[in-house]
Design a protein around this motif. Sequence first.
Motif, PDB file in Angstrom:
ATOM      1  N   THR A  45      -3.091   4.104 -15.390  1.00 52.06           N
ATOM      2  CA  THR A  45      -2.938   5.252 -14.165  1.00 52.06           C
ATOM      3  C   THR A  45      -2.545   6.343 -14.732  1.00 52.06           C
ATOM      4  OG1 THR A  45      -1.928   3.468 -12.446  1.00 52.06           O
ATOM      5  CG2 THR A  45      -1.525   5.729 -12.129  1.00 52.06           C
ATOM      6  N   GLN A  67      -7.082   8.935  -7.537  1.00 51.13           N
ATOM      7  CA  GLN A  67      -5.836   8.434  -7.179  1.00 51.13           C
ATOM      8  C   GLN A  67      -5.960   7.395  -6.044  1.00 51.13           C
ATOM      9  OE1 GLN A  67      -4.553  12.453  -5.398  1.00 51.13           O
ATOM     10  NE2 GLN A  67      -3.178  12.624  -7.101  1.00 51.13           N
ATOM     11  N   ALA A  74       2.311   1.504  -3.441  1.00 44.69           N
ATOM     12  CA  ALA A  74       1.433   1.833  -4.478  1.00 44.69           C
ATOM     13  C   ALA A  74       1.038   3.532  -4.378  1.00 44.69           C
ATOM     14  CB  ALA A  74       0.297   1.044  -4.192  1.00 44.69           C
ATOM     15  N   GLY A  75       0.926   3.881  -3.313  1.00 44.17           N
ATOM     16  CA  GLY A  75       0.515   5.493  -2.971  1.00 44.17           C
ATOM     17  C   GLY A  75       1.858   6.313  -3.692  1.00 44.17           C
ATOM     18  N   THR A  76       2.899   5.954  -3.228  1.00 40.84           N
ATOM     19  CA  THR A  76       4.142   6.447  -3.843  1.00 40.84           C
ATOM     20  C   THR A  76       4.386   6.497  -5.192  1.00 40.84           C
ATOM     21  OG1 THR A  76       5.365   6.063  -1.680  1.00 40.84           O
ATOM     22  CG2 THR A  76       6.490   6.830  -3.689  1.00 40.84           C
ATOM     23  N   VAL A  84       1.936   5.685  -7.317  1.00 41.60           N
ATOM     24  CA  VAL A  84       0.854   6.657  -8.175  1.00 41.60           C
ATOM     25  C   VAL A  84       1.253   8.415  -8.077  1.00 41.60           C
ATOM     26  CG1 VAL A  84      -1.578   7.547  -7.811  1.00 41.60           C
ATOM     27  CG2 VAL A  84      -1.108   5.054  -7.787  1.00 41.60           C
ATOM     28  N   TRP A  89      -2.846  -0.753  -7.686  1.00 45.24           N
ATOM     29  CA  TRP A  89      -0.973  -0.914  -7.670  1.00 45.24           C
ATOM     30  C   TRP A  89      -0.846  -1.622  -6.256  1.00 45.24           C
ATOM     31  CZ3 TRP A  89       2.388  -1.213 -10.863  1.00 45.24           C
ATOM     32  CH2 TRP A  89       2.204  -0.497 -12.101  1.00 45.24           C
ATOM     33  N   ALA A  90      -1.649  -1.463  -5.197  1.00 44.39           N
ATOM     34  CA  ALA A  90      -1.338  -2.164  -3.905  1.00 44.39           C
ATOM     35  C   ALA A  90      -1.773  -3.713  -4.049  1.00 44.39           C
ATOM     36  CB  ALA A  90      -2.266  -1.690  -2.871  1.00 44.39           C
ATOM     37  N   THR A 138       0.900  -1.268   0.062  1.00 36.15           N
ATOM     38  CA  THR A 138       0.051  -0.097   0.173  1.00 36.15           C
ATOM     39  C   THR A 138       0.827   1.531   0.076  1.00 36.15           C
ATOM     40  OG1 THR A 138      -1.735  -0.840   1.081  1.00 36.15           O
ATOM     41  CG2 THR A 138      -1.804   1.129   1.131  1.00 36.15           C
ATOM     42  N   ALA A 171      -4.409   3.758  -6.474  1.00 32.84           N
ATOM     43  CA  ALA A 171      -3.483   3.284  -5.285  1.00 32.84           C
ATOM     44  C   ALA A 171      -3.983   1.893  -4.972  1.00 32.84           C
ATOM     45  CB  ALA A 171      -3.221   4.104  -4.391  1.00 32.84           C
ATOM     46  N   THR A 172      -5.116   1.563  -4.817  1.00 32.73           N
ATOM     47  CA  THR A 172      -5.617   0.436  -4.548  1.00 32.73           C
ATOM     48  C   THR A 172      -5.454  -0.596  -5.629  1.00 32.73           C
ATOM     49  OG1 THR A 172      -7.576   1.319  -3.474  1.00 32.73           O
ATOM     50  CG2 THR A 172      -7.826  -0.762  -3.993  1.00 32.73           C
TER      51      THR A 172
END
Length: 137
Positions: free
Chosen positions: A55, A67, A14-16, A18, A74-75, A11, A71-72
């Motif tokens: 994305t 976003q 993924a945030g990073t 995105v 990608w996580a 997680t 991120a979800t």
Amino acid sequence: MYDAELMAVATGAAGTLVAAIAASGAEKMRLKVAHFFRRATPAQQRAATQAVDDTAAQLTSPTPETQALAATAWAQLIAQYLAEHRDALSEVDGIGVPTPPTSKVWNQHNTGTGTFIGGDVHGGMTFNYGGAPDGGR
């Protein structure tokens, strides 16, 4: 389902990632993602590459919802990959960091005599385009 530690790592990555795609664009991040997913199956590698493009398309007009959705997604993708390739855990911190541009250096050396504004000219110039200064070389 994945364990809590794996999901926390995925997680965060993924945030990073995105945020990096939003800031740097798909082109700069595509190679970074491809390198991270290098141990994956060809289908997983294609999915990761497609996810970069998806994305980037989602983030053309970013909202907190788009976003979060990106991120979800990608996580889940990162968690699945890390579950199969635990040795990639050491590399996950660098996935969202774009590779800095390579430096291009040109050197010019001038020597001459004749009519110059200040007399004879001896010296040179170094152009370091796209990189950090090289310490006055």
